[in-house]
Design a protein around this motif. Structure first.
Motif, PDB file in Angstrom:
ATOM      1  N   THR A 223       0.847  -1.192   0.000  1.00 28.10           N
ATOM      2  CA  THR A 223       0.000   0.000   0.000  1.00 28.10           C
ATOM      3  C   THR A 223       0.880   1.238   0.000  1.00 28.10           C
ATOM      4  N   TYR A 224       0.667   2.104  -0.982  1.00 30.74           N
ATOM      5  CA  TYR A 224       1.454   3.334  -1.149  1.00 30.74           C
ATOM      6  C   TYR A 224       0.546   4.527  -0.901  1.00 30.74           C
ATOM      7  N   THR A 225       1.009   5.452  -0.068  1.00 34.37           N
ATOM      8  CA  THR A 225       0.177   6.575   0.356  1.00 34.37           C
ATOM      9  C   THR A 225       0.952   7.881   0.277  1.00 34.37           C
ATOM     10  N   LEU A 226       0.287   8.902  -0.221  1.00 36.60           N
ATOM     11  CA  LEU A 226       0.790  10.273  -0.189  1.00 36.60           C
ATOM     12  C   LEU A 226      -0.144  11.103   0.668  1.00 36.60           C
ATOM     13  N   GLU A 227       0.415  11.803   1.680  1.00 31.08           N
ATOM     14  CA  GLU A 227      -0.322  12.823   2.429  1.00 31.08           C
ATOM     15  C   GLU A 227       0.315  14.165   2.087  1.00 31.08           C
ATOM     16  N   TRP A 228      -0.503  15.081   1.558  1.00 28.94           N
ATOM     17  CA  TRP A 228       0.013  16.262   0.873  1.00 28.94           C
ATOM     18  C   TRP A 228      -0.702  17.511   1.375  1.00 28.94           C
ATOM     19  N   THR A 229       0.063  18.462   1.887  1.00 29.20           N
ATOM     20  CA  THR A 229      -0.457  19.777   2.269  1.00 29.20           C
ATOM     21  C   THR A 229       0.383  20.841   1.562  1.00 29.20           C
ATOM     22  N   THR A 241       6.462   5.546   7.236  1.00 29.89           N
ATOM     23  CA  THR A 241       6.939   6.753   6.568  1.00 29.89           C
ATOM     24  C   THR A 241       8.213   6.460   5.787  1.00 29.89           C
ATOM     25  N   CYS A 242       8.200   6.886   4.519  1.00 30.65           N
ATOM     26  CA  CYS A 242       9.294   6.595   3.599  1.00 30.65           C
ATOM     27  C   CYS A 242      10.043   7.867   3.218  1.00 30.65           C
ATOM     28  N   LEU A 243       9.313   8.953   3.002  1.00 31.49           N
ATOM     29  CA  LEU A 243       9.921  10.218   2.594  1.00 31.49           C
ATOM     30  C   LEU A 243       9.070  11.368   3.108  1.00 31.49           C
ATOM     31  N   VAL A 244       9.716  12.382   3.668  1.00 26.95           N
ATOM     32  CA  VAL A 244       9.044  13.609   4.100  1.00 26.95           C
ATOM     33  C   VAL A 244       9.761  14.786   3.463  1.00 26.95           C
ATOM     34  N   ASN A 245       8.993  15.657   2.813  1.00 22.76           N
ATOM     35  CA  ASN A 245       9.551  16.846   2.183  1.00 22.76           C
ATOM     36  C   ASN A 245       8.793  18.057   2.703  1.00 22.76           C
ATOM     37  N   THR A 246       9.526  19.024   3.271  1.00 25.06           N
ATOM     38  CA  THR A 246       8.905  20.234   3.828  1.00 25.06           C
ATOM     39  C   THR A 246       9.411  21.488   3.118  1.00 25.06           C
ATOM     40  N   ALA A 247       9.848  21.352   1.867  1.00 24.44           N
ATOM     41  CA  ALA A 247      10.397  22.496   1.134  1.00 24.44           C
ATOM     42  C   ALA A 247       9.332  23.540   0.807  1.00 24.44           C
ATOM     43  N   GLY A 248       8.059  23.140   0.760  1.00 23.43           N
ATOM     44  CA  GLY A 248       6.992  24.086   0.436  1.00 23.43           C
ATOM     45  C   GLY A 248       7.082  24.619  -0.970  1.00 23.43           C
ATOM     46  N   ALA A 249       7.550  23.803  -1.908  1.00 21.11           N
ATOM     47  CA  ALA A 249       7.767  24.243  -3.291  1.00 21.11           C
ATOM     48  C   ALA A 249       6.457  24.626  -3.969  1.00 21.11           C
ATOM     49  N   SER A 250       6.499  25.695  -4.744  1.00 22.08           N
ATOM     50  CA  SER A 250       5.305  26.138  -5.469  1.00 22.08           C
ATOM     51  C   SER A 250       4.875  25.096  -6.497  1.00 22.08           C
ATOM     52  N   SER A 251       5.796  24.234  -6.923  1.00 17.51           N
ATOM     53  CA  SER A 251       5.472  23.179  -7.883  1.00 17.51           C
ATOM     54  C   SER A 251       4.356  22.277  -7.381  1.00 17.51           C
ATOM     55  N   PHE A 252       4.190  22.188  -6.067  1.00 16.88           N
ATOM     56  CA  PHE A 252       3.209  21.284  -5.484  1.00 16.88           C
ATOM     57  C   PHE A 252       2.034  22.032  -4.862  1.00 16.88           C
ATOM     58  N   GLN A 253       1.775  23.224  -5.350  1.00 18.62           N
ATOM     59  CA  GLN A 253       0.651  24.004  -4.860  1.00 18.62           C
ATOM     60  C   GLN A 253      -0.344  24.236  -5.993  1.00 18.62           C
ATOM     61  N   LYS A 254      -0.813  23.141  -6.547  1.00 20.36           N
ATOM     62  CA  LYS A 254      -1.772  23.158  -7.647  1.00 20.36           C
ATOM     63  C   LYS A 254      -2.396  21.776  -7.775  1.00 20.36           C
ATOM     64  N   ARG A 255      -3.350  21.642  -8.668  1.00 20.29           N
ATOM     65  CA  ARG A 255      -4.059  20.381  -8.841  1.00 20.29           C
ATOM     66  C   ARG A 255      -3.221  19.399  -9.647  1.00 20.29           C
ATOM     67  N   PHE A 256      -3.242  18.141  -9.214  1.00 18.92           N
ATOM     68  CA  PHE A 256      -2.534  17.076  -9.905  1.00 18.92           C
ATOM     69  C   PHE A 256      -3.511  15.953 -10.272  1.00 18.92           C
ATOM     70  N   ILE A 257      -3.196  15.247 -11.348  1.00 18.72           N
ATOM     71  CA  ILE A 257      -3.930  14.048 -11.732  1.00 18.72           C
ATOM     72  C   ILE A 257      -3.135  12.823 -11.287  1.00 18.72           C
ATOM     73  N   ILE A 258      -3.745  11.638 -11.411  1.00 16.48           N
ATOM     74  CA  ILE A 258      -3.160  10.378 -10.952  1.00 16.48           C
ATOM     75  C   ILE A 258      -2.851   9.499 -12.162  1.00 16.48           C
ATOM     76  N   ALA A 259      -1.756   8.730 -12.092  1.00 16.12           N
ATOM     77  CA  ALA A 259      -1.411   7.817 -13.174  1.00 16.12           C
ATOM     78  C   ALA A 259      -0.812   6.531 -12.619  1.00 16.12           C
ATOM     79  N   PHE A 260      -1.010   5.446 -13.375  1.00 17.63           N
ATOM     80  CA  PHE A 260      -0.388   4.156 -13.107  1.00 17.63           C
ATOM     81  C   PHE A 260       0.206   3.646 -14.411  1.00 17.63           C
TER      82      PHE A 260
END
Length: 290
Positions: A223-229, A241-260
């Motif tokens: 089971t793979y999980t992303l918790e995103w704020t 917990t595998c990875l935590v990023n607190t950079a607050g990058a603007s790249s991740f402040q918008k809507r994303f779609i999902i892919a497999f």
């Protein structure tokens, strides 16, 4: 759409840029997205810091075909020796799972001829919520199983990129890409997350934009999980917990779609024929909360 582009030295898996050229470049209108989905994520899930997540999408793949309210199968010309095809032999729903298969082409499954006259000898599979569903922030989870294999050649991913109805994905990696988990048959014990944004300029940095110690042996369900704020992205594998990023990058402040995706690898994970084909990735469920 952007290719899976990773500089992970351990198990680089490169999809060339030409792989993302669609065979049918039709563009749905922004209004094509349904207003909502059956919110049945199977009980309350606590938010970090208090309260509960609210379910916004739940697909258990209980039918016999891909639900086009949520997903679209991709047809891509490809590069090198592979393409991506949306056919019953590469994308299927059965037994309560989405099944994505990479296989050698034959008379009934061919890669399209490219402008330079070449065509791939292998067809992979790729589905996404492109113009069907996107969300900014929340909890995204999938339970998956990849083919048990030990040797170079297979590359699978649960990943996300910007919804181009709302923001561009052209300036990659600055536009952003969230690879919740990538698996490589050349690294059969690991799932490798990767966050693509301006810190790509530093290369892959363990603990910042990627992690190389997330145990996920192939052939088993994980089971793979992303918790995103707005200020934090946390990726978990089997609840750890595998990875935590607190950079607050603007790249991740918008809507994303999902892919497999289930494709063949590149670089050190280049397919050399030692891993048997066909190879199938199974997705048991996808759940999204806000």
């Amino acid at each position: 759409m952007r290719p899976i582009r990773h500089a992970v030295v351990l198990a680089a898996g490169l999809l060339a840029a030409a792989l993302v050229v669609p065979l049918s470049p039709g563009t749905p209108s922004a209004s094509a997205a349904p207003p909502g989905y059956g919110p049945d994520c199977g009980g309350r899930v606590a938010k970090p810091g208090g309260g509960s997540w609210t379910c916004t999408l739940a697909d258990y793949f209980s039918g016999t075909s891909l639900d086009n309210k949520y997903w679209v199968g991709m047809d891509l010309y490809g590069a090198g020796d592979q393409c991506v095809r949306n056919t019953s032999r590469t994308v299927a729903v059965s037994g309560g799972a989405l099944r994505l298969t990479a296989r050698a082409t034959d008379a009934s499954l061919t890669c399209p001829t490219r402008e330079d006259g070449t065509r791939g000898s292998y067809a992979g599979a790729w589905v996404s919520s492109y113009y069907r569903f996107s969300q900014q922030y929340g909890r995204f989870e999938a339970r998956m199983r990849v083919t048990d294999a030990d040797g170079p050649g297979l590359h699978e991913a649960f990943w996300m990129w910007p919804d181009t109805r709302y923001s561009s994905d052209a300036d990659w990696p600055y536009s952003g890409e969230i690879d919740v988990a990538e698996t490589y048959s050349s690294a059969p014990e690991l799932a490798i997350p990767f966050l693509h944004y301006s810190d790509d300029e530093k290369g892959p940095v363990d603990g910042l934009n990627t992690a190389w110690d997330c145990s996920a042996p192939r052939g088993l369900w994980h089971t793979y999980t992303l918790e995103w704020t707005s200020s934090r992205l946390t990726i978990l594998v089997d609840g750890k917990t595998c990875l935590v990023n607190t950079a607050g990058a603007s790249s991740f402040q918008k809507r994303f779609i999902i892919a497999f995706s289930q494709v063949l690898g590149g670089g050190p994970n280049q397919y050399d024929g030692s891993v048997p084909l066909p190879a199938t990735t199974e997705v048991d469920y996808v759940k999204v909360w806000r």
